[in-house]
Write a protein that holds these residues in place. Structure first.
Motif, mmCIF file in Angstrom:
data_model
loop_
_atom_site.group_PDB
_atom_site.id
_atom_site.type_symbol
_atom_site.label_atom_id
_atom_site.label_comp_id
_atom_site.label_asym_id
_atom_site.label_seq_id
_atom_site.Cartn_x
_atom_site.Cartn_y
_atom_site.Cartn_z
ATOM 1 N N TYR A 138 0.841 -1.186 0.000
ATOM 2 C CA TYR A 138 0.000 0.000 0.000
ATOM 3 C C TYR A 138 0.884 1.247 0.000
ATOM 4 C CZ TYR A 138 -3.476 -3.345 1.641
ATOM 5 O OH TYR A 138 -4.304 -4.429 1.755
ATOM 6 N N GLN A 163 0.751 5.338 1.157
ATOM 7 C CA GLN A 163 0.002 6.316 1.939
ATOM 8 C C GLN A 163 0.701 7.662 1.890
ATOM 9 O OE1 GLN A 163 -0.354 5.813 6.260
ATOM 10 N NE2 GLN A 163 -2.450 6.598 6.167
ATOM 11 N N TYR A 197 3.658 0.523 2.796
ATOM 12 C CA TYR A 197 3.490 -0.556 3.768
ATOM 13 C C TYR A 197 3.267 -1.882 3.053
ATOM 14 C CZ TYR A 197 2.516 3.112 7.226
ATOM 15 O OH TYR A 197 2.594 4.208 8.071
ATOM 16 N N GLN A 216 1.764 -5.835 3.705
ATOM 17 C CA GLN A 216 0.784 -6.498 4.564
ATOM 18 C C GLN A 216 0.689 -7.962 4.168
ATOM 19 O OE1 GLN A 216 -3.211 -6.312 3.391
ATOM 20 N NE2 GLN A 216 -3.712 -7.840 4.953
ATOM 21 N N PHE A 274 0.850 -5.748 9.227
ATOM 22 C CA PHE A 274 1.514 -4.794 8.370
ATOM 23 C C PHE A 274 2.977 -4.657 8.797
ATOM 24 C CE2 PHE A 274 -1.985 -2.796 6.095
ATOM 25 C CZ PHE A 274 -3.084 -3.046 6.898
ATOM 26 N N GLN A 330 6.202 -1.934 9.261
ATOM 27 C CA GLN A 330 6.211 -0.633 9.927
ATOM 28 C C GLN A 330 6.315 0.532 8.949
ATOM 29 O OE1 GLN A 330 8.859 -2.419 9.388
ATOM 30 N NE2 GLN A 330 10.742 -1.210 9.506
#
Lengths: 108, 122
Positions: free
Chosen positions: A37, A39, A88, A90, A99, A101
């Motif tokens: 992901y 972010q 990240y 997961q 997940f 860090q």
């Protein structure tokens, strides 16, 4: 319980450079059930990669994922200005879902 | 398009309770499992809970088991998280997230809401 460790913590690169992010699992991730992901500050995460190497809908092909077992990699072939963010991994092969860090990709 | 809108966050004292809601639209809510994921200020992501599309199965992180309850109302296209016995370490932005799997959960997340902040402080 699987623990995911991402490295490096921060990656300082320039636009146009290649980024290589690592995600290492404490145990084998079954069936390569690993996702990545992105972010950005103040935003929700966005799915990039699932199944270790399959790009999610609408994700540019400069993002690629690879790996199996305990070692996984997210590669951004040529960084665009909008790619500077936190990433990240997961795992979803076993309970509990977990997940890493995070790795921050920042502008050098 | 898929929209997930969380609400119900706020400031609560340690030991208190709060109920979060997530209003879903743009997809057939009753066909997908749903999750709650949280993020403490300046920290990483932590999965909190999952509920199957029909509410028949629920799973929780150990850190919230026995204190939090996930539920859903498919007639209202709404997901809930009832949080009891709140602790300072529960302070976080809480996101609802849609599971990618149609009926058969995949346990990763293709859409996320914008999150609602829960602060546990005296």
């Amino acid at each position: 319980e699987i623990v995911l460790t991402q490295s490096p913590g921060t990656l300082s690169l320039s636009p146009g450079e290649r980024a290589t992010l690592s995600c290492r699992a404490s145990q084998s991730v079954s069936s390569s059930y690993l996702a990545w992901y992105q972010q950005k500050p103040g935003q929700a995460p966005r799915l990039l990669i699932y199944g270790a190497s399959s790009r999610a809908t609408g994700i540019p092909d400069r993002f690629s994922g690879s790996g199996s077992g305990t070692d996984f990699t997210l590669t951004i072939s040529r960084l665009e200005p909008e790619d500077f963010a936190v990433y990240y991994c997961q795992q979803y092969g076993s309970s509990p879902l977990a997940f890493g860090q995070g790795t921050k990709v920042e502008i050098k | 398009q898929v929209q997930l809108v969380e609400s119900g966050g706020g400031v609560v004292q340690p030991g208190g309770s709060l109920r979060l809601s997530c209003a879903a639209s743009g997809f057939t809510f009753s066909s997908y499992g749903m999750h709650w994921v949280r993020q403490a200020p300046g920290k990483g992501l932590e999965w909190v809970a999952f509920i199957r599309y029909d509410g028949s199965n629920k799973y929780y992180a150990d850190s919230v088991k026995g204190r939090f309850t996930i539920s859903r109302d498919n007639s209202k296209n709404t997901l809930y998280l009832q949080m009891n016995s709140l602790r300072a370490e529960d302070t976080a932005v809480y996101y609802c997230a849609k599971d990618l799997g149609l009926y058969d959960a995949k346990y990763y997340f293709d859409y996320w809401g914008q999150g609602t902040l829960v602060t546990v402080s005296s």
